[in-house]
Enzyme design. Structure first.
Site, PDB file in Angstrom:
ATOM      1  N   HIS A 305      -2.225   1.879 -14.754  1.00 45.70           N
ATOM      2  CA  HIS A 305      -2.142   3.066 -14.063  1.00 45.70           C
ATOM      3  C   HIS A 305      -3.497   3.386 -13.194  1.00 45.70           C
ATOM      4  O   HIS A 305      -4.710   3.162 -14.021  1.00 45.70           O
ATOM      5  CB  HIS A 305      -1.661   4.513 -14.731  1.00 45.70           C
ATOM      6  CG  HIS A 305      -1.164   5.352 -13.804  1.00 45.70           C
ATOM      7  ND1 HIS A 305      -2.120   6.390 -13.125  1.00 45.70           N
ATOM      8  CD2 HIS A 305      -0.254   5.768 -13.341  1.00 45.70           C
ATOM      9  CE1 HIS A 305      -1.444   7.186 -12.573  1.00 45.70           C
ATOM     10  NE2 HIS A 305      -0.125   7.010 -12.670  1.00 45.70           N
ATOM     11  N   ASP A 362       6.865   4.910 -16.116  1.00 44.75           N
ATOM     12  CA  ASP A 362       8.180   3.813 -15.830  1.00 44.75           C
ATOM     13  C   ASP A 362       8.849   2.968 -16.683  1.00 44.75           C
ATOM     14  O   ASP A 362       9.699   2.212 -16.736  1.00 44.75           O
ATOM     15  CB  ASP A 362       7.778   3.111 -14.544  1.00 44.75           C
ATOM     16  CG  ASP A 362       7.836   4.214 -13.366  1.00 44.75           C
ATOM     17  OD1 ASP A 362       8.615   4.883 -13.168  1.00 44.75           O
ATOM     18  OD2 ASP A 362       6.787   3.887 -12.360  1.00 44.75           O
TER      19      ASP A 362
HETATM   20  C1  SDX Z   1       3.668   5.325 -10.530  1.00 48.94           C
HETATM   21  O1  SDX Z   1      -0.402   6.993  -8.849  1.00 48.94           O
HETATM   22  C2  SDX Z   1       0.453   7.803  -9.327  1.00 48.94           C
HETATM   23  O2  SDX Z   1       0.373   8.735  -9.957  1.00 48.94           O
HETATM   24  C3  SDX Z   1       1.707   6.791  -9.491  1.00 48.94           C
HETATM   25  C4  SDX Z   1       2.854   7.567 -10.501  1.00 48.94           C
HETATM   26  C5  SDX Z   1       3.334   8.907 -10.028  1.00 48.94           C
HETATM   27  O3  SDX Z   1       3.736   9.462 -10.763  1.00 48.94           O
HETATM   28  O4  SDX Z   1       3.294   9.087  -8.776  1.00 48.94           O
HETATM   29  O5  SDX Z   1       2.250   7.655 -11.818  1.00 48.94           O
HETATM   30  C6  SDX Z   1       4.082   6.658 -10.535  1.00 48.94           C
HETATM   31  O6  SDX Z   1       3.499   4.397  -9.524  1.00 48.94           O
HETATM   32  C7  SDX Z   1       3.420   4.392 -11.977  1.00 48.94           C
HETATM   33  C8  SDX Z   1       2.835   2.988 -11.634  1.00 48.94           C
HETATM   34  C9  SDX Z   1       3.916   2.097 -11.825  1.00 48.94           C
HETATM   35  N1  SDX Z   1       3.483   0.773 -11.450  1.00 48.94           N
HETATM   36  C10 SDX Z   1       3.651  -0.318 -12.213  1.00 48.94           C
HETATM   37  O7  SDX Z   1       3.923  -0.010 -13.513  1.00 48.94           O
HETATM   38  C11 SDX Z   1       3.609  -1.649 -11.614  1.00 48.94           C
HETATM   39  C12 SDX Z   1       2.513  -2.304 -12.787  1.00 48.94           C
HETATM   40  N2  SDX Z   1       1.190  -1.951 -12.862  1.00 48.94           N
HETATM   41  C13 SDX Z   1       0.496  -2.416 -11.928  1.00 48.94           C
HETATM   42  O8  SDX Z   1       0.397  -3.072 -10.963  1.00 48.94           O
HETATM   43  C14 SDX Z   1      -1.020  -1.479 -11.614  1.00 48.94           C
HETATM   44  O9  SDX Z   1      -1.349  -1.035 -12.962  1.00 48.94           O
HETATM   45  C15 SDX Z   1      -1.118  -0.331 -10.854  1.00 48.94           C
HETATM   46  C16 SDX Z   1      -0.629  -0.420  -9.614  1.00 48.94           C
HETATM   47  C17 SDX Z   1      -0.246   0.867 -11.551  1.00 48.94           C
HETATM   48  C18 SDX Z   1      -2.361   0.163 -10.731  1.00 48.94           C
HETATM   49  O10 SDX Z   1      -3.096  -0.452  -9.819  1.00 48.94           O
HETATM   50  P1  SDX Z   1      -4.849  -0.211  -9.604  1.00 48.94           P
HETATM   51  O11 SDX Z   1      -5.287   1.157 -10.129  1.00 48.94           O
HETATM   52  O12 SDX Z   1      -5.026  -0.689  -8.251  1.00 48.94           O
HETATM   53  O13 SDX Z   1      -5.159  -1.524 -10.486  1.00 48.94           O
HETATM   54  P2  SDX Z   1      -5.459  -2.905 -10.426  1.00 48.94           P
HETATM   55  O14 SDX Z   1      -4.097  -3.580 -10.006  1.00 48.94           O
HETATM   56  O15 SDX Z   1      -6.671  -3.239  -9.665  1.00 48.94           O
HETATM   57  O16 SDX Z   1      -5.442  -3.534 -12.166  1.00 48.94           O
HETATM   58  C19 SDX Z   1      -6.765  -3.397 -12.693  1.00 48.94           C
HETATM   59  C20 SDX Z   1      -6.875  -4.762 -13.603  1.00 48.94           C
HETATM   60  C21 SDX Z   1      -6.435  -6.131 -12.733  1.00 48.94           C
HETATM   61  O17 SDX Z   1      -7.250  -6.989 -13.359  1.00 48.94           O
HETATM   62  P3  SDX Z   1      -8.847  -7.654 -12.993  1.00 48.94           P
HETATM   63  O18 SDX Z   1      -8.414  -8.083 -11.691  1.00 48.94           O
HETATM   64  O19 SDX Z   1      -9.728  -6.383 -12.993  1.00 48.94           O
HETATM   65  O20 SDX Z   1      -9.016  -8.610 -13.706  1.00 48.94           O
HETATM   66  O21 SDX Z   1      -5.838  -4.576 -14.681  1.00 48.94           O
HETATM   67  C22 SDX Z   1      -5.082  -5.758 -14.419  1.00 48.94           C
HETATM   68  C23 SDX Z   1      -5.276  -6.221 -12.918  1.00 48.94           C
HETATM   69  O22 SDX Z   1      -4.690  -7.563 -12.918  1.00 48.94           O
HETATM   70  N3  SDX Z   1      -3.791  -4.967 -14.435  1.00 48.94           N
HETATM   71  C24 SDX Z   1      -2.600  -5.734 -15.078  1.00 48.94           C
HETATM   72  C25 SDX Z   1      -1.534  -4.742 -14.985  1.00 48.94           C
HETATM   73  N4  SDX Z   1      -1.941  -3.627 -14.390  1.00 48.94           N
HETATM   74  C26 SDX Z   1      -3.049  -3.809 -13.918  1.00 48.94           C
HETATM   75  N5  SDX Z   1      -2.353  -6.721 -15.654  1.00 48.94           N
HETATM   76  C27 SDX Z   1      -1.228  -7.176 -16.106  1.00 48.94           C
HETATM   77  N6  SDX Z   1      -0.253  -6.229 -16.251  1.00 48.94           N
HETATM   78  C28 SDX Z   1      -0.343  -5.101 -15.503  1.00 48.94           C
HETATM   79  N7  SDX Z   1       0.872  -4.153 -15.542  1.00 48.94           N
END
Ligand code: SDX
Length: 427
Positions: A305, A362
């Site tokens: 998140h 989720d």
């Molecule tokens: C919702 O914002 C809100 O409030 C949203 C929400 C709401 O109520 O409105 O809470 C609802 O959207 C929940 C989130 C649902 N999405 C997912 O579950 C999809 C999987 N998660 C991600 O793709 C990700 O964690 C996000 C999109 C939720 C957040 O993305 P960020 O903040 O841009 O973080 P990032 O993608 O830059 O991740 C940081 C690091 C990265 O690694 P590095 O490049 O630093 O090495 O963490 C890794 C990412 O690759 N990472 C993951 C991961 N999520 C982040 N690695 C593996 N699996 C994951 N799920």
């Protein structure tokens, strides 16, 4: 004079006021930065930018705290109802008995759809994704209810807000009914907001539908958990769309479109599909390895998140609701065991620990929704239904602010500089 932040640009120093919220990080007010320095700030994805002032919802992502108008989400999920939480978000305070009864009565009396909207559904293919239908039908509401689209009139704003909250279950249930080829079921004013939605979704005109109280309660709680979440992507979309003066139905349709993406509300559908693909706990490690692999686009859906660097407090409630629903329906889904094991393995893995990746709202919701009988394609629709109250409350807060301006971000331009047009025969 309050705290000041100093910024030195091209040898000149400038002071910027440091704003203090009631709680949470300080915010440096850079509104005069461009006028004073000729420079912009660069923050794609808004990782360090507060886009607005708001008194609705507060999140402490490090501590895993979520408050609506100051009330912790756990307390609301346990003691409140979706209608009461909606009133709270819209009005700032918990309602008295009479205020709640009057609000519920108003919402109940707006649940029917203009009959001509039924024709609108028929324009969609039967196999249309229900989120596609939601984007279209909610956007079309402005063509049906133009008597409440004058956004400068607080009464219009109130009526359109009530209409959106009230009609969303009817619209969502109809999207489902359309996809399974069953007749639309009209709302029943005797039922609660959530009971009515369950009946419109799973009932058929041929027989009485009995709402199971435990399922109704669980569903209502799921709605509370999704009601608002400060300036997430879809809410920011609603605010940006609304900042131009667009009508609320169009703005909420924009929010629905944004929510659909798998990085946002679409993750509940993606998470259950992922759990199905993983199947049994012995296959988890393979998927954990894939999620950690930079060269593999696979990510654990329902994990991570932008704001929470701790357990999402909504996921905790969601996890405990799974068992409640299983018990009420006397079912058991082996995917729940897979999900619990996946969480356990991920949380003990240094990759997830270092990046502070935890289950989000989720991760478990799909298991509950599936047990209740919803197909995966409806999951994000349910998120949209509940989030409508947050979108509407945030939109109202923005429009009521006398200092409100159209949203207009700037950019770091990296394209070609000015050049002369070359006629076609000379290229
Ligand atoms: C919702 O914002 C809100 O409030 C949203 C929400 C709401 O109520 O409105 O809470 C609802 O959207 C929940 C989130 C649902 N999405 C997912 O579950 C999809 C999987 N998660 C991600 O793709 C990700 O964690 C996000 C999109 C939720 C957040 O993305 P960020 O903040 O841009 O973080 P990032 O993608 O830059 O991740 C940081 C690091 C990265 O690694 P590095 O490049 O630093 O090495 O963490 C890794 C990412 O690759 N990472 C993951 C991961 N999520 C982040 N690695 C593996 N699996 C994951 N799920």
């Amino acid at each position: 004079m309050g705290d000041q932040a100093k910024l030195s640009v091209a040898g000149a120093e400038h002071d910027y006021a440091v704003l203090k919220g009631s709680v949470g990080p300080d915010v440096i007010d850079i509104r005069k930065l461009y006028a004073q320095t000729g420079a912009f700030t660069f923050d794609p994805g808004f990782t360090s930018t507060a886009s607005c002032e708001s008194a609705l919802t507060y999140i402490d992502g490090d501590e895993g705290v979520l408050l609506h108008r100051g009330y912790p989400i756990g307390q609301l999920a346990e003691n409140s109802s979706f209608m009461e939480t909606s009133y709270l978000l819209l009005n700032g305070e918990l309602p008295s008995k009479d205020e709640l009864a009057s609000f519920e009565n108003t919402i109940t009396r707006h649940t029917m759809l203009h009959e001509q909207l039924a024709n609108f559904y028929r324009g969609f293919r039967r196999d249309a994704h229900p989120m596609a239908i939601m984007c279209g039908v909610v956007g079309a509401l402005s063509a049906f209810y133009h008597d409440s689209t004058d956004i400068s009139d607080p009464e219009h704003r109130k009526i359109s807000s009530h209409r959106l909250i009230a009609k969303m279950p009817t619209i969502a249930a109809a999207a489902y009914k359309y996809s399974v080829g069953q007749p639309f079921v009209y709302p029943d004013n005797k039922l609660s907001y959530t009971g009515n939605f369950l009946r419109m979704t799973f009932g058929v005109p041929a027989e009485e539908y009995e709402v199971i109280p435990a399922v109704e309660k669980a569903m209502d709680r799921i709605f509370i958990l999704h009601a608002d979440h400060e300036q997430n992507a879809s809410t920011s979309t609603v605010r940006l769309a609304g900042s131009s003066g667009a009508n609320p139905f169009a703005c909420i349709a924009a929010g629905i479109a944004c929510l659909w993406g798998p990085a946002h509300g679409g993750a509940n559908e993606a998470a259950l599909n992922m759990l199905k693909e993983i199947g049994t706990p012995d296959r988890i490690q393979h998927y954990i390895d894939r999620a950690k692999d930079k060269n593999d686009p696979f990510r654990l859906m329902g994990f991570g998140h932008r704001v929470y660097k701790n357990y999402d407090p909504r996921a905790t409630v969601m996890q405990s609701t799974v068992r409640e629903v299983f018990d009420a329906l006397k079912v058991n889904d082996p995917l729940f065991e897979t999900a619990l094991r996946l969480e356990e393995i991920a949380l003990s893995d240094p990759y997830f620990a270092e990046k502070k990746l935890f289950p989000n709202v989720d991760f478990y919701s799909g298991i509950i929704l599936s047990a209740i009988g919803f197909p995966t394609t409806m999951f994000t629709v349910l998120f949209a239904l509940a989030r409508t109250v947050g979108w509407v409350a945030q939109w109202n807060e923005m429009i009521s602010d006398p200092g409100q301006k159209i949203g207009r971000p700037r950019q770091l331009y990296t394209g070609p500089t000015q050049r002369d047009y070359v006629p076609l025969d000379q290229r």
